[in-house]
Scaffold this motif. Structure first.
Motif: not given
Length: 279
Positions: A198-203, A137-140
């Motif tokens: 907007d990258f987030d594949v934690t789910g 995931k992106q933390l920005a």
């Protein structure tokens, strides 16, 4: 052992048929020496496929090695508005075109994000997933994203150069990576960078069974005592089959700073299923 023998048998039949059509029959030694394993190396944003040149020789013989180059980088032509997802589409086609059956996929930085998307989409087609200085995931924050967009608009070259200046303590490597980044297609660089925000594949990690190794540089994991906490902070908390290897004293471009060391890690995890890494 049985699967290896079966694979060699199928390989012998396929190559013998192809050799008959061409009037050439490979020797048994040539067939037995053909690498059993496959590996795809993906560089990061602002880099190119040549970044792996010092690592590849150590992998050949064990792996069939392929390097995947992001659009608009190196010698690969740009496309309109690329994203991490469209690059994962390109990776899928690349693996099909190269006739790879069950590769280990290695992704560096943004290339690791592309690798994660592909592995989530095709878990049964990936032998191992190795991520170098990559997070799911992106933390920005929104404010940081807006600030980056403004800097890119005001002085693109300065922003890109400053982004790569402090990634490694090696001055020679720094000069090379800054030059390569500035040669990257600017529209591609901006589009992929914005896509990463907007990258987030934690789910999706909890359902992915592909064995995964995170290789962290000292830049991303500055302390050797809180790796587990940092992995959770970066979004790996729900990941299954997760191993971790910290490379101390190394900056972001591990393949340029410690190619032999990195190659040994890739070989160990990509080939030996029960190899023990830090957790």
């Amino acid at each position: 052992m049985k699967s290896t023998l079966l694979r060699l048998t199928y390989l012998m039949l396929a190559v013998l048929l192809a050799g008959t059509a061409l009037g050439q029959t490979p020797t048994r030694e040539e067939l037995e020496n053909r690498p059993e394993f496959e590996i795809v190396l993906i560089h990061g944003l602002g880099s190119n496929a040549e970044v792996w040149d010092d690592v590849v020789p150590y992998l050949k013989g064990t792996f069939t090695v392929r390097t995947f180059e992001l659009t608009g980088h190196g010698n690969t032509q740009p496309v309109m508005d690329p994203t991490i997802e469209t690059e994962a589409d390109r990776l899928e086609q690349f693996i099909l075109d190269e006739e790879l059956d069950y590769p280990t996929i290695v992704g560096h930085g943004l290339g690791g994000m592309v690798a994660m998307v592909y592995a989530i989409r095709h878990p049964a087609a990936v032998h191992r997933l190795i991520l170098m200085d990559t997070a799911p995931k992106q933390l920005a924050s929104d404010e940081e994203k807006s600030a980056v967009a403004l800097e890119l608009a005001n002085d693109y070259d300065r922003f890109v150069a400053s982004r790569f200046l402090n990634m490694t303590p090696d001055e020679v490597v720094t000069e090379r990576i800054v030059d390569t980044a500035l040669r990257t297609d600017s529209a591609t660089f901006v589009s992929l960078l914005m896509s990463s925000f907007d990258f987030d594949v934690t789910g999706d990690l909890y359902a992915m069974s592909v064995p995964m190794l995170v290789i962290g540089s000292e830049l991303m994991f500055p302390h050797d005592t809180d790796s587990r906490h940092m992995l959770e902070h970066y979004g790996f908390g729900a990941a299954k089959s997760l191993s971790f290897k910290r490379m101390a004293g190394v900056g972001h471009f591990m393949m340029l700073e410690r190619p032999v060391n990195l190659a040994s890690v890739l070989l160990a995890f990509g080939v030996t299923a029960d190899y023990q890494f830090e957790h």
